[in-house]
Motif scaffolding. Sequence first.
Motif, short mmCIF file in Angstrom:
data_model
loop_
_atom_site.label_atom_id
_atom_site.label_comp_id
_atom_site.label_asym_id
_atom_site.label_seq_id
_atom_site.Cartn_x
_atom_site.Cartn_y
_atom_site.Cartn_z
N ILE A 80 0.81 -1.06 -0.06
CA ILE A 80 0.09 0.08 -0.05
C ILE A 80 0.94 1.31 -0.04
O ILE A 80 1.40 1.65 1.16
N GLU A 110 -7.59 5.46 6.82
CA GLU A 110 -7.86 4.92 5.59
C GLU A 110 -7.75 3.35 5.84
O GLU A 110 -8.27 2.76 4.82
N VAL A 111 -6.64 2.87 6.42
CA VAL A 111 -6.45 1.55 6.42
C VAL A 111 -6.38 1.16 8.22
O VAL A 111 -5.99 1.78 8.70
N LYS A 136 -16.17 -2.01 11.71
CA LYS A 136 -16.32 -1.95 10.12
C LYS A 136 -17.45 -0.66 10.11
O LYS A 136 -17.58 -0.01 9.33
N ARG A 186 -15.78 3.56 5.38
CA ARG A 186 -14.87 3.76 4.08
C ARG A 186 -13.39 3.09 4.12
O ARG A 186 -12.81 3.40 3.40
N SER A 187 -13.09 2.75 5.38
CA SER A 187 -11.96 2.25 5.72
C SER A 187 -11.66 0.93 4.93
O SER A 187 -12.55 0.26 4.60
N ARG A 188 -10.43 0.82 4.54
CA ARG A 188 -9.75 -0.47 3.99
C ARG A 188 -9.51 -1.38 5.31
O ARG A 188 -8.47 -1.15 6.07
N ILE A 248 -7.73 -4.80 6.97
CA ILE A 248 -7.15 -5.95 6.63
C ILE A 248 -6.83 -7.10 7.77
O ILE A 248 -6.56 -6.40 8.97
N GLU A 286 -10.14 -7.90 4.31
CA GLU A 286 -9.16 -8.67 3.35
C GLU A 286 -8.33 -9.90 4.20
O GLU A 286 -8.03 -9.19 5.42
#
Length: 218
Positions: free
Chosen positions: A24, A59-60, A101, A106-108, A110, A151
Amino acid sequence: MNIEGLDYCCLPQLRNESDCNYNIGGSVKALVFSDVHMPFQSDNMIEIVKNVISDIQPEVIVLDGDVIDFYQISRFISSDERISTIQNDIDQATDFMSDIKRLAPRSRFIFIPGNHEDRLWKYIATESAALSNLSALKLENLLQLKALGFEFYNSKKNVLLLNDLNIIHGYIVRKHAGYSAKAMLDDLGMSCMQGHTHRVGIVGKTLGDRTIYGYEIG
């Protein structure tokens, strides 16, 4: 190697960014945390994590291993107490992931498995190898990660890069805070952030004209 291989505990060294297949790049606001160890979690810490996510909207967001303890299938278990509660712990973990979540839609997200999640496939491989290829028993499916919008990063080679920072659960433990991070720096040859040790520490190492850093995040 992936979780379907029974030898995936092998961890090759990562020497440079070109070895990483999951990067990323760019400036990114990320939250990384690990070692929740449900059902032994600190509820106060869970609330702090939720508040931080709600406030800063990363963001992540990376769950860096050992979200579930899986002590029921550990070789260290010494009694039958709570032996049949593993589904409760999985449900608790999925509820937690669903909560965070919703806090940052809008966050990714993992999910990186840690050594405690590894207990699942090790137990199946040891006690009932014939079940090892059942998709229903894969960690990512038991935790409903795809449905939750997470993910699943199941490689034990490189794990994850945020720019030049290697995010990894960790596989080295030393006696004092920061010592494990130093050992990881020596082994990986690049900046890294790890959980696993249940300690907090930062260490730097100069390599020619650059400095790399190791972070233990608890």
